[in-house]
Design a protein around this motif. Structure first.
Motif, PDB file in Angstrom:
ATOM      1  N   PRO A   1     -37.829   3.588 -92.427  1.00  0.00           N
ATOM      2  CA  PRO A   1     -38.045   4.425 -93.617  1.00  0.00           C
ATOM      3  C   PRO A   1     -39.146   3.842 -94.493  1.00  0.00           C
ATOM      4  O   PRO A   1     -39.300   2.622 -94.594  1.00  0.00           O
ATOM      5  CB  PRO A   1     -36.688   4.384 -94.328  1.00  0.00           C
ATOM      6  CG  PRO A   1     -35.708   3.957 -93.289  1.00  0.00           C
ATOM      7  CD  PRO A   1     -36.465   3.054 -92.350  1.00  0.00           C
ATOM      8  N   LEU A   2     -39.909   4.722 -95.100  1.00  0.00           N
ATOM      9  CA  LEU A   2     -40.989   4.284 -95.979  1.00  0.00           C
ATOM     10  C   LEU A   2     -40.380   3.677 -97.242  1.00  0.00           C
ATOM     11  O   LEU A   2     -39.571   4.312 -97.914  1.00  0.00           O
ATOM     12  CB  LEU A   2     -41.880   5.471 -96.338  1.00  0.00           C
ATOM     13  CG  LEU A   2     -43.331   5.158 -96.671  1.00  0.00           C
ATOM     14  CD1 LEU A   2     -44.054   4.658 -95.431  1.00  0.00           C
ATOM     15  CD2 LEU A   2     -44.021   6.396 -97.208  1.00  0.00           C
ATOM     16  N   ALA A   3     -40.765   2.460 -97.567  1.00  0.00           N
ATOM     17  CA  ALA A   3     -40.243   1.804 -98.769  1.00  0.00           C
ATOM     18  C   ALA A   3     -40.860   2.429-100.014  1.00  0.00           C
ATOM     19  O   ALA A   3     -42.060   2.706-100.056  1.00  0.00           O
ATOM     20  CB  ALA A   3     -40.548   0.305 -98.729  1.00  0.00           C
ATOM     21  N   GLY A   4     -40.030   2.659-101.019  1.00  0.00           N
ATOM     22  CA  GLY A   4     -40.529   3.205-102.274  1.00  0.00           C
ATOM     23  C   GLY A   4     -41.266   2.153-103.089  1.00  0.00           C
ATOM     24  O   GLY A   4     -41.118   0.948-102.887  1.00  0.00           O
ATOM     25  N   LEU A   5     -42.089   2.622-104.017  1.00  0.00           N
ATOM     26  CA  LEU A   5     -42.792   1.708-104.910  1.00  0.00           C
ATOM     27  C   LEU A   5     -41.818   1.033-105.860  1.00  0.00           C
ATOM     28  O   LEU A   5     -40.841   1.643-106.308  1.00  0.00           O
ATOM     29  CB  LEU A   5     -43.838   2.469-105.730  1.00  0.00           C
ATOM     30  CG  LEU A   5     -44.978   3.156-104.981  1.00  0.00           C
ATOM     31  CD1 LEU A   5     -45.869   3.890-105.972  1.00  0.00           C
ATOM     32  CD2 LEU A   5     -45.791   2.145-104.195  1.00  0.00           C
ATOM     33  N   GLY A   6     -42.084  -0.210-106.175  1.00  0.00           N
ATOM     34  CA  GLY A   6     -41.324  -0.898-107.200  1.00  0.00           C
ATOM     35  C   GLY A   6     -41.924  -0.656-108.575  1.00  0.00           C
ATOM     36  O   GLY A   6     -43.041  -0.151-108.708  1.00  0.00           O
ATOM     37  N   LEU A   7     -41.169  -1.027-109.605  1.00  0.00           N
ATOM     38  CA  LEU A   7     -41.652  -0.830-110.974  1.00  0.00           C
ATOM     39  C   LEU A   7     -42.964  -1.565-111.209  1.00  0.00           C
ATOM     40  O   LEU A   7     -43.891  -1.037-111.850  1.00  0.00           O
ATOM     41  CB  LEU A   7     -40.592  -1.306-111.970  1.00  0.00           C
ATOM     42  CG  LEU A   7     -41.000  -1.290-113.440  1.00  0.00           C
ATOM     43  CD1 LEU A   7     -41.341   0.114-113.894  1.00  0.00           C
ATOM     44  CD2 LEU A   7     -39.893  -1.892-114.307  1.00  0.00           C
ATOM     45  N   GLU A   8     -43.089  -2.771-110.685  1.00  0.00           N
ATOM     46  CA  GLU A   8     -44.323  -3.533-110.874  1.00  0.00           C
ATOM     47  C   GLU A   8     -45.518  -2.813-110.252  1.00  0.00           C
ATOM     48  O   GLU A   8     -46.609  -2.782-110.834  1.00  0.00           O
ATOM     49  CB  GLU A   8     -44.175  -4.927-110.275  1.00  0.00           C
ATOM     50  CG  GLU A   8     -45.388  -5.818-110.492  1.00  0.00           C
ATOM     51  CD  GLU A   8     -45.199  -7.217-109.929  1.00  0.00           C
ATOM     52  OE1 GLU A   8     -46.165  -7.994-109.940  1.00  0.00           O
ATOM     53  OE2 GLU A   8     -44.086  -7.520-109.470  1.00  0.00           O
ATOM     54  N   GLU A   9     -45.300  -2.205-109.085  1.00  0.00           N
ATOM     55  CA  GLU A   9     -46.400  -1.480-108.439  1.00  0.00           C
ATOM     56  C   GLU A   9     -46.803  -0.257-109.253  1.00  0.00           C
ATOM     57  O   GLU A   9     -47.991   0.072-109.346  1.00  0.00           O
ATOM     58  CB  GLU A   9     -45.977  -1.073-107.026  1.00  0.00           C
ATOM     59  CG  GLU A   9     -45.813  -2.264-106.085  1.00  0.00           C
ATOM     60  CD  GLU A   9     -45.107  -1.896-104.802  1.00  0.00           C
ATOM     61  OE1 GLU A   9     -45.682  -2.128-103.724  1.00  0.00           O
ATOM     62  OE2 GLU A   9     -43.979  -1.373-104.867  1.00  0.00           O
ATOM     63  N   VAL A  10     -45.832   0.429-109.840  1.00  0.00           N
ATOM     64  CA  VAL A  10     -46.155   1.577-110.692  1.00  0.00           C
ATOM     65  C   VAL A  10     -46.926   1.108-111.921  1.00  0.00           C
ATOM     66  O   VAL A  10     -47.922   1.723-112.326  1.00  0.00           O
ATOM     67  CB  VAL A  10     -44.874   2.320-111.110  1.00  0.00           C
ATOM     68  CG1 VAL A  10     -45.191   3.406-112.136  1.00  0.00           C
ATOM     69  CG2 VAL A  10     -44.197   2.938-109.883  1.00  0.00           C
ATOM     70  N   THR A  11     -46.507   0.014-112.502  1.00  0.00           N
ATOM     71  CA  THR A  11     -47.186  -0.518-113.686  1.00  0.00           C
ATOM     72  C   THR A  11     -48.631  -0.887-113.366  1.00  0.00           C
ATOM     73  O   THR A  11     -49.553  -0.612-114.154  1.00  0.00           O
ATOM     74  CB  THR A  11     -46.434  -1.738-114.227  1.00  0.00           C
ATOM     75  OG1 THR A  11     -45.075  -1.362-114.506  1.00  0.00           O
ATOM     76  CG2 THR A  11     -47.086  -2.261-115.498  1.00  0.00           C
ATOM     77  N   LEU A  12     -48.864  -1.486-112.200  1.00  0.00           N
ATOM     78  CA  LEU A  12     -50.222  -1.878-111.821  1.00  0.00           C
ATOM     79  C   LEU A  12     -51.135  -0.675-111.627  1.00  0.00           C
ATOM     80  O   LEU A  12     -52.364  -0.801-111.745  1.00  0.00           O
ATOM     81  CB  LEU A  12     -50.181  -2.709-110.539  1.00  0.00           C
ATOM     82  CG  LEU A  12     -49.601  -4.124-110.663  1.00  0.00           C
ATOM     83  CD1 LEU A  12     -49.458  -4.769-109.292  1.00  0.00           C
ATOM     84  CD2 LEU A  12     -50.478  -4.987-111.565  1.00  0.00           C
TER      85      LEU A  12
END
Length: 680
Positions: A352-363
Motif C-alpha cells: 500500500p502507498l504510504a500516506g504523507l506525514g505531518l512533517e512532509e505536509v509542512t515542508l
C-alpha cells in the motif's frame, strides 16, 4: 521504495542529491525477484511515486515507463490503428504495443549501462505479428509507425527513417500469389523477419533469435519459420489464441534481457533494467499484467528486470494508519523468492502507498508560513494523500502570497492554484469524480449513513433529470473507484465511506444550498433521511439524532441522550455521542431548536445539571469535529468538565468509563482527533 525495495530489485543504490549523487552496486540475491504492486486511492500519489523513481535512476540504469491505462501508453508518438478497426484484425495489441515501447526505451543510450540490449527474439516476434497488413483504415500507417520505432536511434527521425521503412515494406510486399484468396502470410512474415532483423541487429543476433524461436513449440515441432508463422496466425486468431501469442512475445522480451546478462556482467553486478508501469488495474492494464505474471511464472529462472506497478485500491482515511504495516515506506519482508509460488499471482508483492506525514505536509509550504493549524488540517483532511495535500497546500500558498487569509476554516473555499476560477474543493472533486452527473449524485447522497438512506434520497435528488437508477449507478461508481473504507463505529458503513471524499462532498453541498431562504434543501435532505429511522424504546436511534444535529435540532438530541443515560451502559452512550457529534455542519446559522429541559422526561427527577452537561458536551464536541476545525482550548476544557460531571452522576461501573473518557478525550482532541474516532 527508494531505500530498500527498488535498490534490491535493480542492484543499485543511489544516494544524495545532484551534483553529489553517489551510487553503489549491490550483490545479486539468490532467487527470482517479484513484481511489486503499489496500491493507493485517487490522488494518493501513485503516478508521482513512479515519476520519482524514474528521476532517481534516469542517469544510472536502463528504465522505461508506461501508463497501461491509456491506449498510447502515455506516449503521444506511439502509432495506433484507427479506433474503429476490429481489434482481432489489427497488427498489434496493447501488449505488443507495450513491448515495442519497452524495447525502444531500454535500447536508448546503447553505449552506457553495459552495452546495448539487442532484443533479437522480441524483434523477430514483433515483426512476425506486424507483417499482417489488415485493410482497415489507419492500420497500414500504424504498422509502418511500429516498424519505424524498431530503428531506434540508428536512423534519425524524419524522412530517412520513413524511407527505410517504405523500402522494407516494398521489398516484402506479397506478390499476386500471396494476395490470392485463402493464401497465408507465411512468405511475408519470414521475408520481413529475414530482411529487418539482420539489418537492425546483425547476422549473429538474428541466428540466436531464430534458434530460440525454433524451440518455442508455438505450433508443435517445426523450424523457426514455422513457429513465427504460427505466432502470426495465433495473434490474428480468437482472444485465447491472441493471448497465447502475447505470452510468447513476453517470453521473448524476458529471454532477451536474460541473454544480455552474461556471466561477466553478473559478476560485475551490472544493474538490471527498471520497468515502471502505471495504472495496471485498468481495463487495458489487467490483461497485460496477467500475461506478464503468467510468463514470469512459467519461464525458467533467469535475470529479470525490476517491475514496479501501481493500481487503484481502497485506502484508509482514518486519523492514524498503522505505520508498522508493510507499505511503500516500510516494506519489511524479503523481495526475492528462492521458491516457486503455486500460482502466477504469487509473484506479486503488494505494498500500500504510504500516506504523507505531518512533517512532509509542512515542508510542502517551503518559505511560506501558513496560519497556525493550517498544515495540521490539511494533513488530517487529506488523510496523507499526496495529490489532495498538494492541492490544498498550493491553494494556501497562493493565498498567503496574495495577502489573503489561509485560515483553516477558509481552506476549501480558496481559489485552486491551477484553476483560480474554481475553489480548491471544487477542483479536487472534479478530479476525484470527473463526471458532472456523478458528482451531483454523490453530493446529494453524501449525508446518507447507509445504503437505504441513499435509496430514499434517490427519490428526490438530484432535483433535475432524475433517473430510477441514479443510486445504483452512484453505488457502482464508488465500488469501481474503491471509495470503500469502513468509517463510523456505531452504524453500518455510510454510503460514501471514504471520509475525505465525504467531507469534500458535504462542503460542496453546504455551499450549494447556502443562498436558499432557510436552507430548505439542507433541511429536506436531513429531514427525509431522519424520518427513515423510527423511534425505539430509547427514543430516536443514533442515525436520526445525527441528522437532527445537522439542522441544529440540539433539543431532541440532548433530551434523547439524557433519557438514555440511565438505560444504557456508559460505553454504548459514549459511542452514540461519538457518531452523533460527527454530523455535518450547515453552511450558516439555522434557527436552532431550544435545548431546554422543559420536555425532558429525565429532568423530572431533578437531573438539571446532567441535562446541561449533556447539552454542552454535544454542542462543543460537534464544533470540534468540523473537518476544518482546530483544537480550541476552551471547548476542550468544557468537554473535559462535562464528562467529569457525568461521572459524578452515574453508578460505579459507568463512573469508571466516564472518568476515563474525561482523562483521555481532551488529550485526543488536543492531538487533532475528532468524533467519531474518540476512544470508548
Amino acid at each position: 521504495m527508494f531505500e530498500t525495495v527498488v535498490p534490491s530489485l535493480v542492484g543499485l543504490e543511489v544516494t544524495g542529491e545532484a551534483p553529489g549523487v553517489r551510487t553503489r552496486r549491490l550483490p545479486v540475491p539468490n532467487g527470482t525477484p517479484p513484481v511489486v504492486e503499489c496500491s493507493g486511492g485517487r490522488l494518493a500519489g501513485r503516478t508521482a511515486l513512479l515519476a520519482g523513481l524514474d528521476a532517481r535512476y534516469a542517469a544510472h540504469l536502463r528504465r522505461a515507463s508506461a501508463d497501461l491505462g491509456r491506449p498510447d501508453l502515455g506516449r503521444a508518438d506511439l502509432a495506433l490503428a484507427a479506433d474503429d478497426e476490429d481489434p482481432t484484425r489489427r497488427n498489434a495489441s496493447h501488449t505488443s504495443d507495450l513491448l515495442f515501447h519497452l524495447r525502444r526505451e531500454l535500447g536508448r543510450r546503447p553505449g552506457d549501462f553495459g552495452g546495448s540490449i539487442a532484443f533479437p527474439r522480441l524483434v523477430q516476434g514483433l515483426l512476425a505479428v506486424t507483417s499482417w497488413q489488415a485493410a482497415g483504415a489507419g492500420e497500414p500507417e500504424a504498422a509502418a509507425g511500429r516498424l519505424e520505432s524498431l530503428l531506434g536511434e540508428s536512423v534519425p527521425t524524419g524522412p530517412a527513417r520513413r524511407a527505410r521503412v517504405t523500402q522494407w515494406m516494398r521489398q516484402t510486399a506479397p506478390g499476386p500469389a500471396a494476395a490470392a484468396p485463402g493464401a497465408g502470410p507465411d512468405t511475408l512474415a519470414t521475408r520481413l523477419v529475414d530482411l529487418v532483423t539482420p539489418e537492425l541487429l546483425g547476422p549473429s543476433a538474428h541466428r540466436h533469435g531464430l534458434r530460440w524461436w525454433a524451440g518455442r513449440q508455438v505450433a508443435g515441432p517445426g523450424t523457426d519459420r514455422v513457429q513465427l508463422n504460427e505466432l502470426a496466425r495465433r495473434f490474428r486468431g480468437d482472444p485465447d489464441d491472441r493471448e497465447i501469442a502475447e505470452r510468447h512475445l513476453m517470453a521473448a522480451f524476458l529471454a532477451d534481457i536474460d541473454s544480455h546478462y552474461t556471466w561477466s556482467r553478473r559478476m560485475n553486478r551490472l544493474p538490471r533494467p527498471l520497468l515502471l508501469l502505471d495504472n495496471a488495474h485498468t481495463r487495458l492494464g489487467r490483461p497485460v499484467m496477467r500475461t506478464l505474471l503468467q510468463v514470469w511464472h512459467e519461464e525458467p529462472p533467469g535475470t529479470r528486470p525490476a517491475v514496479v506497478t501501481t493500481v487503484l485500491a481502497g485506502q484508509p482515511s482514518g486519523p492514524e494508519p498503522d505505520d508498522t504495516a508493510p507499505s511503500t515506506r516500510h516494506a519489511g519482508s524479503p523481495f526475492w523468492r528462492q521458491d516457486r509460488p503455486g500460482t502466477a499471482a504469487g509473484w506479486t508483492v503488494r505494498l500500500p502507498l504510504a500516506g504523507l506525514g505531518l512533517e512532509e505536509v509542512t515542508l510542502m509550504f517551503g518559505t511560506e508560513h501558513p496560519p497556525s493549524g493550517t498544515a495540521r488540517v490539511i494533513h488530517r483532511l487529506s488523510a496523507g494523500r499526496a495529490g489532495i495535500a498538494h492541492a490544498l497546500v498550493e491553494a494556501a500558498r497562493r493565498a498567503i502570497r496574495q495577502g489573503d487569509s489561509a485560515e483553516p476554516r477558509r481552506l476549501l473555499d480558496l481559489p485552486a492554484h491551477d484553476a483560480p476560477a474554481r475553489t480548491v474543493h471544487e477542483q479536487l472533486l472534479r478530479v476525484l469524480v470527473p463526471g458532472e452527473r456523478d458528482l451531483e449524485r454523490l453530493t446529494y447522497y453524501s449525508p446518507a449513513l447507509d445504503d437505504g438512506a441513499a435509496d430514499l434520497l434517490g427519490a428526490y435528488y438530484p432535483p433535475s433529470d432524475g433517473s430510477p437508477l441514479d443510486v445504483q449507478e452512484a453505488r457502482r461508481l464508488l465500488e469501481r473507484n474503491h471509495w470503500a473504507v469502513t468509517a463510523h463505529q456505531a452504524v453500518d458503513a455510510p454510503f460514501v465511506q471514504d471520509r475525505t471524499l465525504r467531507a469534500l462532498l458535504g462542503h460542496r453541498l453546504a455551499v450549494q444550498v447556502a443562498g436558499e431562504p432557510g436552507m430548505q434543501t439542507w433541511r429536506h435532505l436531513h429531514g427525509t433521511v431522519r424520518a427513515r429511522y423510527a423511534p425505539n424504546g430509547a427514543g430516536l436511534p443514533d442515525q436520526a439524532l445525527y441528522h437532527a444535529l445537522a439542522v441544529h435540532d440540539t433539543g431532541v438530541v440532548v433530551r434523547t441522550l439524557h433519557q438514555r443515560l440511565a438505560e444504557r451502559s456508559a460505553a454504548d452512550w459514549l459511542a452514540s455521542v461519538n457518531l452523533i457529534c460527527s454530523a455535518p455542519h450547515p453552511p450558516g446559522p439555522l434557527p436552532a431548536a431550544a435545548a431546554t429541559n422543559e420536555q425532558c422526561q429525565a429532568c423530572r427527577h431533578g437531573d438539571v445539571a446532567v441535562h446541561r452537561a449533556i447539552d454542552l458536551l454535544v454542542r462543543n464536541l460537534w464544533v470540534q469535529s468540523h473537518p476544518l476545525s482546530a483544537p480550541a482550548p476552551a471547548l476542550t476544557d468544557s468537554i473535559r468538565l462535562q464528562l467529569l460531571t457525568l461521572a459524578q452522576y452515574t453508578g460505579a461501573a459507568d463512573q469508571a468509563v466516564f472518568f476515563q473518557a474525561h482523562e483521555t478525550w481532551p488529550g485526543r482532541l488536543r492531538r487533532w482527533h475528532q468524533a467519531p474516532d474518540l476512544p470508548v
